[in-house]
Design an enzyme around this catalytic site. Structure first.
Site, mmCIF file in Angstrom:
data_model
loop_
_atom_site.group_PDB
_atom_site.id
_atom_site.type_symbol
_atom_site.label_atom_id
_atom_site.label_comp_id
_atom_site.label_asym_id
_atom_site.label_seq_id
_atom_site.Cartn_x
_atom_site.Cartn_y
_atom_site.Cartn_z
ATOM 1 N N LYS A 143 1.532 -1.863 -1.941
ATOM 2 C CA LYS A 143 0.351 -1.945 -2.796
ATOM 3 C C LYS A 143 0.684 -1.469 -4.211
ATOM 4 C CE LYS A 143 -2.906 -3.139 0.209
ATOM 5 N NZ LYS A 143 -1.963 -3.531 1.283
ATOM 6 N N SER A 183 -2.550 -9.725 1.319
ATOM 7 C CA SER A 183 -3.319 -9.006 0.305
ATOM 8 C C SER A 183 -2.588 -8.853 -1.026
ATOM 9 C CB SER A 183 -3.720 -7.617 0.811
ATOM 10 O OG SER A 183 -2.630 -6.731 0.745
#
Length: 234
Positions: free
Chosen positions: A192, A154
């Protein structure tokens, strides 16, 4: 001489490279400079490149190198990082500047603690281990560091791939837009982009196939921010 926006963008890119070693994305640059579209970012990047302030590194996504800084700028504004701090929700603490470390000898190697895997997808448990990872000292700045193996895809648009080793500087504070190790609900760790939005914490992937994750501030603890990457080729 640069325009105000050109100077702000150059400062933002330089700050991000110094903090994380990774160029900001076009989306991050658009948000930081309050531009309406990414085409404006493209024009600014092209202008800086034509004037010899930056260059794009070939065969690498999102790779920019700052070649020089201007002597002066038109309508010089406050650095973007200061504007970001002014707009930051106080639910999470602001960044405390770390001291700059003296450059380490190129042949020095540091054994960093390797704390298992961290998800670059859906959060997974951060595994503790006694393993270590040898890292060139020149890749690390000031502060205490550890390493985590990246699992998932991701963050590929940020140049972070499955199997990479994330080199993380320990800290419990970070600015919006920085790549952090976030401990979610005291159980799961994930890598993230950190953003604060309307009293919530948003953890953003760098892959269009994944959705942002929203949490209450008390559910997220910053445990470090990305300082560099190490990739092994087999």
């Amino acid at each position: 001489m640069l325009t105000r926006k050109q100077h702000e963008l150059l400062t933002f890119i330089q700050t991000r490279l110094e903090d994380s070693g990774i160029s900001p994305s076009f989306e991050e640059m658009k948000e930081a400079l309050d531009l309406k579209s990414k085409s404006g970012v493209h024009r600014l990047i092209s202008a800086l490149e034509e004037r010899g302030f930056i260059r794009r590194l070939p065969n690498r996504a999102r790779a920019l190198e700052v070649l020089r800084q201007p002597d002066s700028a038109v309508g010089k504004a406050a650095p973007v990082s200061q504007r970001e701090a002014a707009n930051t929700n106080s639910a999470l603490p602001p960044l405390r500047a770390a001291p700059k470390a003296a450059p380490a000898p190129a042949n020095d190697v540091i054994e960093l603690p390797l704390h298992g895997k961290i998800a670059a997808g859906v959060p997974i448990e951060a595994l503790e281990t006694t393993a270590t990872l040898p890292v060139p000292a020149a890749l690390l700045g000031a502060g205490e560091h550890y390493a985590l193996e990246v699992s998932g895809d991701s963050m590929v648009e940020a140049g972070i791939f499955d199997g990479d080793y994330a080199l993380v500087r320990k800290t419990d504070v970070a600015r919006d837009g920085e790549i952090v190790v976030a401990l979610v609900r005291g159980e799961e760790a994930t890598l993230k982009y950190l953003h604060r939005e309307k009293g919530m914490v948003r953890l953003d992937p760098a892959n269009a196939a994944y959705d942002p994750q929203y949490y209450r501030p008390e559910e997220v603890a910053v445990q470090g921010k990305l300082a560099g990457l190490l990739r092994r080729y087999h």
